[in-house]
Design an enzyme around this catalytic site. Structure first.
Site, mmCIF file in Angstrom:
data_model
loop_
_atom_site.group_PDB
_atom_site.id
_atom_site.type_symbol
_atom_site.label_atom_id
_atom_site.label_comp_id
_atom_site.label_asym_id
_atom_site.label_seq_id
_atom_site.Cartn_x
_atom_site.Cartn_y
_atom_site.Cartn_z
ATOM 1 N N THR A 118 6.919 1.210 -7.671
ATOM 2 C CA THR A 118 7.932 0.673 -6.762
ATOM 3 C C THR A 118 8.145 -0.823 -6.972
ATOM 4 O O THR A 118 9.267 -1.320 -6.830
ATOM 5 C CB THR A 118 7.534 0.941 -5.302
ATOM 6 O OG1 THR A 118 7.380 2.344 -5.101
ATOM 7 C CG2 THR A 118 8.575 0.402 -4.336
ATOM 8 N N TYR B 130 15.290 4.591 -4.259
ATOM 9 C CA TYR B 130 15.108 3.757 -5.438
ATOM 10 C C TYR B 130 14.505 4.596 -6.556
ATOM 11 O O TYR B 130 13.989 5.698 -6.338
ATOM 12 C CB TYR B 130 14.196 2.562 -5.142
ATOM 13 C CG TYR B 130 12.781 2.946 -4.767
ATOM 14 C CD1 TYR B 130 11.781 3.039 -5.726
ATOM 15 C CD2 TYR B 130 12.447 3.234 -3.445
ATOM 16 C CE1 TYR B 130 10.496 3.407 -5.388
ATOM 17 C CE2 TYR B 130 11.162 3.598 -3.103
ATOM 18 C CZ TYR B 130 10.183 3.679 -4.073
ATOM 19 O OH TYR B 130 8.924 4.054 -3.737
ATOM 20 N N THR C 175 2.085 2.510 -5.634
ATOM 21 C CA THR C 175 1.078 2.571 -4.574
ATOM 22 C C THR C 175 0.481 3.957 -4.351
ATOM 23 O O THR C 175 -0.609 4.068 -3.800
ATOM 24 C CB THR C 175 1.678 2.073 -3.243
ATOM 25 O OG1 THR C 175 2.802 2.892 -2.893
ATOM 26 C CG2 THR C 175 2.102 0.620 -3.356
ATOM 27 N N ASP C 176 1.176 5.019 -4.768
ATOM 28 C CA ASP C 176 0.714 6.365 -4.423
ATOM 29 C C ASP C 176 -0.662 6.684 -4.991
ATOM 30 O O ASP C 176 -1.471 7.351 -4.336
ATOM 31 C CB ASP C 176 1.724 7.416 -4.905
ATOM 32 C CG ASP C 176 2.981 7.441 -4.057
ATOM 33 O OD1 ASP C 176 2.963 6.868 -2.959
ATOM 34 O OD2 ASP C 176 3.981 8.045 -4.498
ATOM 35 N N LYS D 240 -4.485 4.379 0.802
ATOM 36 C CA LYS D 240 -3.129 4.323 1.350
ATOM 37 C C LYS D 240 -3.066 5.181 2.603
ATOM 38 O O LYS D 240 -3.450 6.349 2.581
ATOM 39 C CB LYS D 240 -2.118 4.801 0.304
ATOM 40 C CG LYS D 240 -0.667 4.627 0.725
ATOM 41 C CD LYS D 240 0.297 4.987 -0.402
ATOM 42 C CE LYS D 240 1.747 4.743 0.051
ATOM 43 N NZ LYS D 240 2.725 5.017 -1.036
ATOM 44 N N GLU E 3 -23.950 20.375 9.050
ATOM 45 C CA GLU E 3 -23.371 21.677 9.399
ATOM 46 C C GLU E 3 -23.501 22.678 8.256
ATOM 47 O O GLU E 3 -23.439 23.892 8.470
ATOM 48 C CB GLU E 3 -21.900 21.510 9.759
ATOM 49 C CG GLU E 3 -21.628 20.751 11.034
ATOM 50 C CD GLU E 3 -20.148 20.725 11.360
ATOM 51 O OE1 GLU E 3 -19.672 21.692 11.982
ATOM 52 O OE2 GLU E 3 -19.478 19.746 10.987
#
Length: 346
Positions: free
Chosen positions: A31, A44, A110-111, A183, A301
């Site tokens: 981006t 975009y 960023t992903d 993120k 657990e």
């Protein structure tokens, strides 16, 4: 001074330039290099601007460092892959071994930024700063955050304060470490947070403030696997879960399975039974959590000792997958040895 890859140095102001740190910018797209699209008012296309154009568009960078930009890839980070990771790792090591740079900045979408940062943090053994940076808004947006983020990333990479801190992520005036950053929001500029530890520090155009001094870190000696990263699948737990996802991963010859479990890394009895069977057949099984905060602990657990499972502690599923891939690729495959590596990394 900003240099394109392969450009000769133009010593316009030698007295000033000689004392500036040298920063290598490795551009991968994302981006931060995006351009507007007609699909909608906020649409975009990632990776529309080259790295050289990106750094040239940020005022004041030449006051921080002598910058050389290289284009490694030009993709959205949803398409990030182990081939690009390997290329980045090798180029960074080469640049430092040859004393080409005092720090490295990687422009990135960023992903999957946290995954790239975590991968590099585990395969690089360097004291010089390596900083990833991106943007939540494209370069063509009215309120683009990329220029400010890039300025501060170069500022951090150029600082002696950033040495011996591992791989860092700089976004929205905040410095994060590769292990804990994640993120957390689809569109907010404050998307990157550190759920368990908090950020490493803060940065603005005039100053850098770390909350703790740099300290020697215990690092796993993980080499880049020569045969590439092995197949490790993430299986997402949910209500009414059966064994199908796990059986499909086994059928697809996965070498490891990471459970993105509910709560403390848990899953249905059907799913846990299938995971136990996978572990008995030599597949590395790691329990993580889909929750986003807290630790996954052993034998709470789930009877991990009996089942042959590994727990991820604070690592989210995507980072647990990466560490599992690197461990298997380095020949570390028994549950006890894999767990010890997760213990050491923690």
């Amino acid at each position: 001074m900003i240099l394109a890859a392969g450009s000769p140095a133009v010593r316009a102001e030698p007295a000033r330039q000689e004392h500036l740190p040298r920063i290598l910018v490795l551009a991968t797209g994302g981006t931060i290099a995006g351009t507007a699209s007609a699909r909608s008012a906020i649409a975009y296309n990632a990776g529309g601007v080259l790295g050289e154009q990106l750094v040239a568009s940020v005022p004041g960078l030449d006051q921080l460092a002598v910058i050389k930009a290289e284009q490694v890839s030009n993709i959205g980070s949803q398409d990030m892959n182990s081939q690009v990771w390997t290329q980045l790792a090798k180029r960074i090591k080469q640049a430092f071994d040859r004393n080409e740079a005092d720090g490295v900045v990687i422009t990135h979408g960023t992903d999957t930024m946290e995954e790239t940062a975590f991968f590099l943090d585990n395969v690089l053994d360097v004291s010089k700063p390596v900083v990833l940076v991106g943007a939540m808004r494209p370069s063509s947006a009215v309120s683009a955050d990329g220029p400010g983020n890039l300025y501060e990333a170069v500022e951090v990479a150029a600082s002696e304060k950033s040495r011996n801190r591992g791989v860092l992520v700089v976004m929205n005036d905040t410095i994060h470490t590769a292990r804990v950053v994640t993120k957390t929001n689809t569109t907010s500029v404050q998307t990157f947070l550190d759920p368990n530890d908090g950020p490493a520090g803060l940065v603005d155009p005039a100053s850098i403030h770390y909350f703790m001094p740099a300290a020697p870190r215990h690092k796993l000696a993980l080499a880049l696997p020569s045969a590439g990263l092995p197949r490790v699948e993430i299986v997402y737990a949910h209500a009414d879960m059966d064994a199908d996802q796990i059986e499909a991963a086994v059928h697809d010859h996965a070498k490891g399975i990471v459970l993105a479990g509910v709560g403390d890394g848990n899953a249905s009895q059907a799913a846990l039974g299938a995971l136990e069977d996978a572990a008995r057949h030599g597949i590395v099984v790691v329990r993580s959590s889909r929750v986003g905060g807290g630790l996954v602990n052993r034998n709470v657990e789930v009877s991990d000792d009996k089942a042959g499972f590994v727990v991820s502690y604070d690592l989210n599923p995507q980072k647990a997958r990466l560490l599992t891939q690197l461990l298997i690729g380095n020949g570390i495959t028994t549950p006890a040895n894999v767990q010890q590596a997760f213990d050491d990394a923690y």
